[in-house]
Design a protein around this motif. Structure first.
Motif, mmCIF file in Angstrom:
data_model
loop_
_atom_site.group_PDB
_atom_site.id
_atom_site.type_symbol
_atom_site.label_atom_id
_atom_site.label_comp_id
_atom_site.label_asym_id
_atom_site.label_seq_id
_atom_site.Cartn_x
_atom_site.Cartn_y
_atom_site.Cartn_z
ATOM 1 N N GLU A 66 0.794 -1.144 -0.090
ATOM 2 C CA GLU A 66 0.022 0.228 0.069
ATOM 3 C C GLU A 66 0.763 1.407 -0.039
ATOM 4 O OE1 GLU A 66 -3.747 2.196 0.540
ATOM 5 O OE2 GLU A 66 -3.066 0.687 -0.493
ATOM 6 N N ALA A 67 2.049 1.175 0.773
ATOM 7 C CA ALA A 67 3.027 2.383 0.641
ATOM 8 C C ALA A 67 3.382 3.026 -0.573
ATOM 9 C CB ALA A 67 4.241 2.088 1.367
ATOM 10 N N LYS A 68 3.603 1.750 -1.606
ATOM 11 C CA LYS A 68 4.130 2.192 -2.775
ATOM 12 C C LYS A 68 2.897 2.801 -3.731
ATOM 13 C CE LYS A 68 4.079 -2.471 -4.461
ATOM 14 N NZ LYS A 68 4.751 -3.752 -4.763
ATOM 15 N N LEU A 69 1.761 2.183 -3.441
ATOM 16 C CA LEU A 69 0.607 2.837 -4.353
ATOM 17 C C LEU A 69 0.246 4.025 -3.912
ATOM 18 C CD1 LEU A 69 -1.416 -0.667 -4.633
ATOM 19 C CD2 LEU A 69 0.145 0.375 -6.304
ATOM 20 N N LYS A 70 0.267 4.372 -2.501
ATOM 21 C CA LYS A 70 0.003 5.437 -2.165
ATOM 22 C C LYS A 70 1.007 6.669 -2.684
ATOM 23 C CE LYS A 70 -3.310 5.162 0.946
ATOM 24 N NZ LYS A 70 -4.687 5.719 0.550
ATOM 25 N N ILE A 71 2.151 6.127 -2.901
ATOM 26 C CA ILE A 71 3.188 7.257 -3.531
ATOM 27 C C ILE A 71 2.780 7.471 -4.870
ATOM 28 C CG2 ILE A 71 5.408 7.610 -4.432
ATOM 29 C CD1 ILE A 71 6.513 6.244 -1.915
ATOM 30 N N LEU A 72 2.201 6.327 -5.624
ATOM 31 C CA LEU A 72 1.871 6.460 -7.102
ATOM 32 C C LEU A 72 0.586 7.481 -6.753
ATOM 33 C CD1 LEU A 72 1.788 5.446 -9.958
ATOM 34 C CD2 LEU A 72 0.228 3.633 -9.318
ATOM 35 N N ASP A 73 -0.362 7.287 -6.129
ATOM 36 C CA ASP A 73 -1.801 8.001 -5.952
ATOM 37 C C ASP A 73 -1.395 9.495 -5.770
ATOM 38 O OD1 ASP A 73 -3.177 5.898 -6.153
ATOM 39 O OD2 ASP A 73 -3.629 5.744 -3.905
ATOM 40 N N ASN A 74 -0.218 9.823 -4.864
ATOM 41 C CA ASN A 74 0.097 11.267 -4.540
ATOM 42 C C ASN A 74 0.780 11.943 -5.791
ATOM 43 O OD1 ASN A 74 -0.667 10.512 -2.034
ATOM 44 N ND2 ASN A 74 1.265 10.336 -1.191
ATOM 45 N N TYR A 75 1.433 11.133 -6.869
ATOM 46 C CA TYR A 75 2.034 11.682 -7.729
ATOM 47 C C TYR A 75 1.297 12.008 -8.913
ATOM 48 C CZ TYR A 75 5.689 12.722 -10.893
ATOM 49 O OH TYR A 75 6.651 13.167 -12.082
ATOM 50 N N ILE B 284 11.222 0.763 1.588
ATOM 51 C CA ILE B 284 9.790 0.072 2.115
ATOM 52 C C ILE B 284 10.426 -1.204 2.921
ATOM 53 C CG2 ILE B 284 7.897 -0.929 1.746
ATOM 54 C CD1 ILE B 284 7.602 0.742 -0.687
ATOM 55 N N LYS B 285 10.019 -1.131 4.295
ATOM 56 C CA LYS B 285 10.515 -2.286 4.899
ATOM 57 C C LYS B 285 9.262 -3.210 5.282
ATOM 58 C CE LYS B 285 14.808 -0.664 7.304
ATOM 59 N NZ LYS B 285 15.285 -0.475 8.529
ATOM 60 N N LYS B 286 9.474 -4.617 5.715
ATOM 61 C CA LYS B 286 8.365 -5.337 6.118
ATOM 62 C C LYS B 286 9.004 -6.250 7.301
ATOM 63 C CE LYS B 286 5.063 -8.872 4.491
ATOM 64 N NZ LYS B 286 5.260 -9.628 5.748
ATOM 65 N N ASP B 287 8.506 -6.233 8.423
ATOM 66 C CA ASP B 287 8.830 -6.966 9.703
ATOM 67 C C ASP B 287 10.382 -6.458 9.755
ATOM 68 O OD1 ASP B 287 6.509 -8.306 9.840
ATOM 69 O OD2 ASP B 287 7.361 -9.643 8.539
ATOM 70 N N GLY B 288 10.718 -5.230 9.666
ATOM 71 C CA GLY B 288 11.940 -4.405 9.953
ATOM 72 C C GLY B 288 13.143 -4.838 8.957
ATOM 73 N N ARG B 289 12.720 -5.526 8.068
ATOM 74 C CA ARG B 289 13.506 -5.805 6.697
ATOM 75 C C ARG B 289 13.312 -5.087 5.782
ATOM 76 N NH1 ARG B 289 16.661 -10.687 7.668
ATOM 77 N NH2 ARG B 289 16.702 -10.871 5.477
ATOM 78 N N THR B 290 14.577 -4.582 4.911
ATOM 79 C CA THR B 290 14.178 -3.995 3.698
ATOM 80 C C THR B 290 13.637 -4.803 2.736
ATOM 81 O OG1 THR B 290 16.146 -2.460 4.321
ATOM 82 C CG2 THR B 290 15.440 -2.526 1.927
ATOM 83 N N PRO C 163 0.293 2.607 12.211
ATOM 84 C CA PRO C 163 -0.399 2.354 11.128
ATOM 85 C C PRO C 163 -1.112 3.259 10.200
ATOM 86 C CG PRO C 163 -1.267 0.976 12.757
ATOM 87 C CD PRO C 163 -0.411 1.755 13.399
ATOM 88 N N ASN C 164 -1.132 4.721 10.865
ATOM 89 C CA ASN C 164 -1.806 5.726 10.329
ATOM 90 C C ASN C 164 -0.774 6.394 9.529
ATOM 91 O OD1 ASN C 164 -4.095 5.847 11.575
ATOM 92 N ND2 ASN C 164 -3.330 6.711 13.425
ATOM 93 N N GLN C 165 0.484 6.087 9.444
ATOM 94 C CA GLN C 165 1.596 6.796 8.787
ATOM 95 C C GLN C 165 1.307 6.785 7.377
ATOM 96 O OE1 GLN C 165 5.548 4.826 8.323
ATOM 97 N NE2 GLN C 165 4.854 2.736 8.266
ATOM 98 N N ILE C 166 0.617 5.633 6.742
ATOM 99 C CA ILE C 166 0.361 5.510 5.114
ATOM 100 C C ILE C 166 -0.933 6.192 5.021
ATOM 101 C CG2 ILE C 166 1.936 3.890 4.764
ATOM 102 C CD1 ILE C 166 -0.484 1.893 4.546
ATOM 103 N N GLU C 167 -2.041 6.833 5.975
ATOM 104 C CA GLU C 167 -3.112 7.448 5.407
ATOM 105 C C GLU C 167 -2.780 8.456 4.556
ATOM 106 O OE1 GLU C 167 -5.416 8.300 8.873
ATOM 107 O OE2 GLU C 167 -5.854 6.161 9.458
ATOM 108 N N PHE C 168 -3.557 8.544 3.389
ATOM 109 C CA PHE C 168 -3.450 9.919 2.529
ATOM 110 C C PHE C 168 -3.793 11.196 3.249
ATOM 111 C CE2 PHE C 168 -3.215 11.897 -1.290
ATOM 112 C CZ PHE C 168 -3.843 12.997 -1.266
#
Length: 393
Positions: free
Chosen positions: A15-24, A258-264, A302-307
């Motif tokens: 979702e993070a990468k798609l939010k960037i796409l949305d924003n751009y 973008i990290k998942k479970d603390g790993r890049t 979790p709120n970090q990726i809200e638009f």
């Protein structure tokens, strides 16, 4: 490799990468068709379009279409001519491709099952869609080959979101970016790249060489040997950034971790020739992570990726940091507001909004300038309109 499970539910790191796409995307469309480019048409490419839906959310391909429709409706609301937008969707998995066709029909009423060219959306004929089944590099190569005597594509943006590093040979990205007004947002599969970059299997090494655009992977394997995880990551990111800068016409690179479970997990690379594009993408990335690290970590709130629009800054430490950067780096220099903004944009992590002029006001209040003038006339203290020139102490 089957990818069916991936489209059941959209994971937060995706979702993070798609939010960037949305924003751009809409600001990019506006920049190309209504801004300084003034282009009559623009092309948006989704190189790995997927099924169009994750079950709980739209995928990138359907988001692209909806953004284009929203932009046309914005043009209608402002009594502007609708922009001419071409959307090329590429998908190499047969099951995903068939599902994608259904989702396109659901959103646009377009039946693209027999069509290979660009077909207009009935209610939005200035938007035309082409959906192609095939490998990303092969379809894009075919489209570039078909330019014929034309030297370049129309202004274009390509979202490249593969499932593995072997699907994105550097050569096709290099060729695409030779076009004058082309940009990429590439999901660089860091986890797999890091895992296999030292592989001894010749077939894997060949894939890695194509992925990184290298004639020989041996020197890179030697370079990363014995390095810590952080050092290794920096070496790989620097290597790919250099490849883009040295082998294409791209002038500006942004990377977003973008990290998942603390790993890049992933590193997004944005490449552009445009200062305006850099400005818009920095703002788009900052909306997803305003720490200034350009890093998404799924262990955070979790709120970090809200638009949301760029937040009102509460942490003065970031302003103080940029203040220190400007006063140290620009000491003794006489610069226009445009030159200072270019420095902030290209040499710091900060976007312009909410930072540059706030920091300049802070510097002025601390008596950090010998003088500030405006060639267009008088200015109010603490403001930095066009024509402002600053002599840093």
């Amino acid at each position: 490799m089957s990818t069916d499970h991936f489209f059941i539910e959209l994971h937060r790191h995706s979702e993070a990468k798609l939010k960037i796409l949305d924003n751009y995307l809409v600001p990019w469309m506006r920049k190309i068709t209504m801004g300084s480019f003034g282009a009559e048409r623009a092309l948006v490419i989704d190189g790995f379009a997927g099924a169009g839906s994750y079950g709980n959310s739209d995928g990138s391909s359907i988001r692209l279409i909806k953004h284009a429709i929203d932009f046309c409706e914005q043009a209608d609301a402002n009594n502007r001519k609708r922009p001419q937008l071409l959307i090329l969707l590429i998908e190499g998995n047969e099951e995903n491709y068939q599902e994608l066709l259904k989702n396109i029909y659901r959103v646009t009423s377009l039946d693209l099952s027999e069509e290979k060219g660009y077909i207009p959306i009935p209610d939005y004929p200035s938007i035309q869609i082409s959906c192609r089944f095939g490998k990303f590099d092969e379809v894009l190569k075919s489209r570039l080959d078909n330019l014929g005597t034309r030297e370049t594509l129309i202004p274009s943006f390509c979202f490249i979101d593969p499932f593995g590093f072997k699907d994105t040979p550097f050569e096709i990205i290099k060729r695409y970016l030779k076009n004058e007004k082309s940009e990429i947002l590439l999901n660089f599969i860091y986890e797999e790249t890091n895992r296999f970059i030292t592989a001894k299997n010749e077939k894997v090494k060949a894939h890695m060489q194509r992925h990184l655009g290298l004639d020989d992977i041996d020197s890179v394997q030697e370079m990363v040997k014995g390095k810590s995880a952080t050092e290794r990551k920096q070496l790989i990111v620097d290597l790919y950034s250099r490849q883009l800068l040295d082998n294409t016409n791209v002038k500006h690179i942004l990377s977003f971790e973008i990290k998942k479970d603390g790993r890049t997990k992933l590193i997004l690379f944005y490449g552009t020739k445009s200062m305006e594009g850099l400005k818009v993408m920095k703002k788009a990335m900052w909306k997803v992570d305003d720490t200034g690290l350009y890093m998404f970590d799924d262990r955070k709130d979790p709120n970090q990726i809200e638009f949301q629009f760029t937040k009102e800054l509460n942490d003065n430490a970031l302003l103080d940091d940029l203040c220190d950067i400007l006063t140290d780096s620009l000491s003794g220099k006489i610069l226009s507001i445009n030159e200072v903004e270019e420095f902030v944009l290209t040499q710091t992590i900060y976007p312009l909004e909410n930072f540059c002029k706030k920091v300049l006001k802070k510097i002025e209040n601390k008596d950090g300038f010998h003088n500030v003038t405006n060639k267009n006339g008088k200015r109010n203290r603490g403001t930095f309109p066009p024509g402002t020139v600053m002599h840093f102490k």
